[in-house]
Write an enzyme that holds these catalytic residues in place. Structure first.
Site, PDB file in Angstrom:
ATOM      1  N   LYS A   1      53.267  34.980 -20.106  1.00 51.05           N
ATOM      2  CA  LYS A   1      53.829  36.137 -20.794  1.00 51.05           C
ATOM      3  C   LYS A   1      55.200  35.762 -21.317  1.00 51.05           C
ATOM      4  O   LYS A   1      56.095  35.391 -20.557  1.00 51.05           O
ATOM      5  CB  LYS A   1      53.927  37.326 -19.838  1.00 51.05           C
TER       6      LYS A   1
ATOM      7  N   LYS B   1      50.166  36.406 -23.588  1.00 47.60           N
ATOM      8  CA  LYS B   1      50.746  37.597 -24.206  1.00 47.60           C
ATOM      9  C   LYS B   1      52.088  37.266 -24.810  1.00 47.60           C
ATOM     10  O   LYS B   1      52.901  36.636 -24.130  1.00 47.60           O
ATOM     11  CB  LYS B   1      50.903  38.667 -23.120  1.00 47.60           C
TER      12      LYS B   1
END
Ligand code: PBG
Ligand code: ZN
Length: 326
Positions: free
Chosen positions: A195, A248
């Site tokens: 992330k 992400k």
């Protein structure tokens, strides 16, 4: 084979040929719909930067889950927006927290859709960080226990899967351990493994009221310049017991999706985040692009890069667009 013997255009000549040789085909099974849940009754509060998305009260989030199920979407991802925030984010792991209530209600009323819960503290802490703060610093190890308690309280409410998004070191192992200890060995963990610290999260932070109140998330989320580190980060989560690994955001990190897919043999998820959604919606509203086509092309690109599943605010629209096809 070379031109003129080989002519790639031969197989592009008709819709039928194109359908026959298409390598990547999107289906509703690829999609996971994120939903925001707030307190109150009959609330459907529009999120300005995410047209078509709302903060729903529990009664209305049940209807949204039902609608997603009816469009053959296999799962939703729940984000809670609590009424009270405090330094320890206690509403994240409260028995009657907003996510816990929503999960119980959805599981009681809607069959045939999996409920995944986002496990983090940032919506619940008054400082807005994903871990707890001690003297202006994020205290990694002190946050782990609270994250694990949050995951267990979601599982106790009936969550089918938990998804830690905090990026603290060691969280997957601690969460796995506590879930197992508490009798939830069957509950999988979808780890936000790679992330990045991204400006594409802007609309989400407005929706979830989770912007950090001081500083930023650079000490825990990954630096956008790093790719090899994404492999290392993901390897840790795999060793600690992740069942699904996520990258992400999706579009600015398709190279990472591709590399993670090559490197690991676990299912890979990609999160097509709020800012990616907002850009398409904004350009569509201006009349600058065909929003429906850009949506389909975007989702196809994420799947083609290697994602087995896509978390996306387009899930409903895409599932509608795919109805009757495939
Ligand atoms: C926070 C969290 C974020 C998102 C999901 N969980 C963003 C952040 O780090 O502030 C972003 C999702 C999106 O932008 O759609 N743990
Ligand atoms: Zn967070």
């Amino acid at each position: 084979m070379q031109f003129p013997d080989y002519r790639p255009r031969r197989l592009r000549a008709s819709t039928m040929f194109r359908r026959m040789i298409r390598e990547t085909v999107l289906t509703p099974d690829d999609l996971i719909l994120p939903l925001f849940v707030v307190g109150g009754k009959n609330v459907k509060n529009p999120i300005p930067s995410m047209p078509g998305h709302y903060r729903f009260s529990v009664d209305n989030v049940v209807s949204a889950a039902r609608e997603a199920r009816d469009l053959s979407i296999p799962a939703i991802m729940l984000f809670g927006v609590p009424e009270k925030k405090d330094p320890l984010g206690t509403q994240a792991y409260a028995k009657d927290g907003i996510v816990q209530k929503a999960v119980r209600s959805i599981k009681e009323k809607v069959d045939g859709i999996a409920v995944i819960t986002d496990v983090c503290l940032c919506q619940y802490t008054d400082h807005g960080h994903c871990g707890i703060v001690d003297k202006g610093e994020i205290d990694n190890d002190a946050s782990l226990d609270l994250l694990a308690r949050t995951a267990v309280s979601h599982a106790t409410a009936g969550a089918d899967m938990v998804a830690p998004s905090d990026m603290m070191d060691g969280r997957i192992g601690i969460i796995r351990e506590l879930l197992d200890e508490e009798g939830y060995a069957r509950i999988p963990i979808m780890s936000y493994a790679a992330k990045y610290c991204s400006a594409y999260y802007g609309p989400f932070r407005e929706a979830a009221q989770s912007a950090p109140q001081f500083g930023d998330r650079r000490t825990y989320q990954m630096d956008p310049g790093n790719a090899i580190e994404a492999i290392r980060e993901t390897a840790l989560d795999v060793e600690e017991g992740a069942d699904i690994i996520m990258v992400k955001p999706a579009l600015p990190y398709l190279d990472i999706v591709y590399r993670i897919r090559e490197e690991f043999d676990l299912p890979v998820a990609a999160y097509n985040v709020s800012g990616e959604y907002a850009m398409v919606k904004a350009a569509e509203k201006m009349g600058w692009i065909d929003g429906e086509k850009v949506m389909m092309e975007t989702l196809t690109s994420i799947k083609r890069a290697g994602a087995d599943m896509i978390l996306t605010y387009f899930a409903m629209d895409a599932a509608k667009g795919l109805r009757g096809k495939g």
